[in-house]
Design a protein around this motif. Structure first.
Motif: not given
Length: 599
Positions: A111-112, A115-116, A118, A351-352, A591
């Motif tokens: 998942d991390h 996200q990074q 993207r 975070d999102t 971020e």
């Protein structure tokens, strides 16, 4: 995939049953041997008749021995299979637990990395970072697949072990049935059993006659014993009643004394509170007469209260001394592996999240409170890049999570920080020092605009940083709720949005109830003071001092103003609330990084 259950069956109990079968089998062998030896010597018709009977007995014992031997051998083999099943099943369970633990961590890494990836893909000028995260995403995906396969293999091994045990059980039952059928004499067994039953009946009748007489005598003895016990119990009850009456008299006297002491203590506390209220009111009136404002007025009133109540002065002095004696906390990026599942989920949502309005900023303040708790303080630093590439920052600060009255916990956002920031802001507390370290570690440049957000103590912290220009940052605004900051000398050019509740005394701790709004310093209320925007009086935590209530009040004002043409509360904070233009290929990038620190 369901979790494997612990293996059924009790190998130890089955081993004990097999041992009992073996003991019985050997006893039958000895019985047959003893019968044979008892008639091996001698002659005569009596000996001959005994020999005939012993031969039949030996034959019956041999048949019984065959049954026990066959059953015991089958059960013994099944016991070996049951032990093997437990070993294989427990090994499969351990493998499945290890696979699930690895899967949880691998899923988090995946998942991390997604996200990074993207985020990195949005920056075409840095293909190296994009390739790094694409590789990290592939590695994480392989790790997830490997963990899922390991879990599936564990289930397969468990099922195979269970199948082997089932086959062994069917084989054992067939062997036991065969052992009994092979030694069954049919009608002769039934005849022998009938004769034995008749013999046993005669023996039972004799035993019944003897036991009947014994039971009659036992009942007579028990009746006598019951009578004696009843007499003793009656005497004990009378003695207990006498003691109980005496204890009740003593208890009544103790209760009366406690009630008197409680009333005296309550009267003393009420008298002390009335004295403090009177002293505080007179001190506030005197301060106003002298023209004292801001911090000078707060200190004047608090000094008067301390003079009237020395224990209060001692408590405040001890807390300030305790705060000043501690070093600056070590600040680090938060480690999700040290958090519970619900806190990791809250961080994932944070975070999102990209801020759409000022209410989001207050909502973030509630999240950092939940993640940090009273063990540590958590600060969220959000870096925002708009479509033109301009960078701004949001720093979200936690509220009071440790009231120290039950023992000082690990979080530096505690009562000590409240006292320091309100009474002695020129002395930096641990909380303030750690926040500045977190902002430095986040790499916030001196020129980029920074908006601070927090409620209660978080708002006090933000207002104090802006007033003192701490760290030399370009502070561009403060969004707070339930925070006593009206006494602070914040520049009128820096936007300040406060949310206040009518029942909440906390934002009045600086002894200021209302200040006129200015162009960039605005206050919004609940209830009648909301001018129809938020008609309900908030009562969360009895007095409306609750983060979610403050978020609701601010959202009420945003909706009301949008519908009725009221002031745009978001306009002063547009620097951190950029809007994505769908007609352009560029996107707003947000971020989040969280920093944690403890005392």
């Amino acid at each position: 995939m369901t979790t494997l259950s612990a293996p059924a069956g009790n190998p130890a109990a089955l081993d004990e049953s097999v041992r009992q079968y073996l003991v019985t089998e050997r006893a039958l062998e000895r019985a047959a041997s003893d019968i044979a030896s008892s008639i091996a010597e001698g002659s005569g018709r009596a000996i001959e008749a005994a020999s005939n009977r012993s031969g039949k007995a030996q034959s019956a014992l041999a048949q019984a021995h065959g049954r026990y031997q066959g059953a015991r051998a089958a059960l013994q083999d099944y016991s070996v299979e049951l032990h093997r099943f437990h070993a294989d099943a427990n090994a499969a369970i351990r493998d499945e637990e290890a696979a699930q633990a690895h899967l949880h961590w691998a899923q988090y890494q995946l998942d991390h990395a997604e996200q990074q990836l993207r985020v990195a893909s949005m920056n075409p000028n840095d293909p190296y970072t994009t390739e790094e995260w694409r590789h990290a995403h592939l590695v994480a995906r392989n790790a997830v697949d490997h963990a899922q396969q390991a879990s599936a293999d564990a289930h397969t091994e468990y099922a195979a072990a269970l199948s082997r045990l089932d086959s062994a059980a069917h084989s054992t039952m067939r062997r036991i049935v065969a052992a009994f059928e092979g030694t069954n004499d049919g009608w002769r067994d039934y005849a022998n059993e009938a004769i034995n039953a008749f013999t046993h009946l005669l023996d039972d009748l004799a035993e019944w006659a003897i036991s009947f007489l014994q039971e009659v005598l036992t009942l007579v003895a028990q009746a006598v014993a019951i009578f004696l016990v009843a007499v003793l119990v009656a005497a004990a009850v009378i003695a207990f009643a006498i003691v109980l009456v005496q204890l009740l008299v003593i208890l009544a006297a103790v209760v009366a004394a406690i009630v008197v002491l409680a009333i005296v203590a309550l009267v003393a506390v009420l008298a002390e509170l009335m004295l403090l209220f009177s002293v505080g009111a007179r001190a506030l009136l005197t301060a106003n007469t002298l023209g004292l404002k801001g911090l000078d007025r707060i200190r004047f009133v608090v000094n008067a209260l301390e003079a009237a109540c020395p224990p209060l002065a001692l408590f405040i002095l001890s807390r300030i001394e305790n705060e000043l004696s501690k070093p600056v906390p070590d600040v680090r990026e938060i480690d999700p592996s040290t958090l519970t599942a619900d806190k990791v989920k809250a961080l994932g949502a944070l975070d999102t999240d990209a801020p759409e309005d000022v209410a989001d900023l207050l909502e973030w303040a509630g999240i950092v409170d939940d993640v940090g708790g009273d063990a540590q303080a958590v600060v969220d630093v959000a870096r925002i890049v708009d479509e033109q590439g301009d960078v701004s920052w949001i720093v979200t600060l936690p509220s009071t999570e440790d009231w120290v009255l039950g023992g000082d916990k690990g979080a530096p956002n505690d009562l000590d920080a409240d006292l320091m920031l309100i009474l002695y802001p020129e002395l930096r507390c641990q909380y303030e020092e750690a926040v500045l370290k977190a902002m430095g570690q986040a790499g916030i440049p001196q020129g980029d605009p920074v908006v601070l957000a927090g409620w209660s103590l978080g708002g006090i912290m933000g207002g104090s940083l802006i007033e003192s220009h701490a760290g030399g940052y370009n502070y561009a605004g403060l969004v707070c709720a339930g925070s006593p900051i009206d006494h602070l000398a914040i520049s009128p050019n820096i936007p300040v949005l406060q949310v206040k509740h009518m029942l909440d005394p906390v934002h009045r701790a600086d002894m200021i109830d209302d200040v006129p709004d200015t162009a960039h310093h605005l206050s919004v209320w609940d209830g009648p003071r909301s001018d129809g925007a938020s008609t309900d009086i908030k009562t969360g935590n009895l007095m409306g001092h609750k983060n979610t209530d403050y978020v609701d009040t601010l959202q009420d004002h945003l909706r009301y103003n949008a519908t009725n043409g009221g002031p745009d509360l978001n306009s002063d904070f547009a620097v951190v609330l950029p809007v994505d233009d769908p007609t352009t290929p560029e996107h707003v990038v947000v971020e989040h990084t969280q920093y944690a620190f403890s005392e």
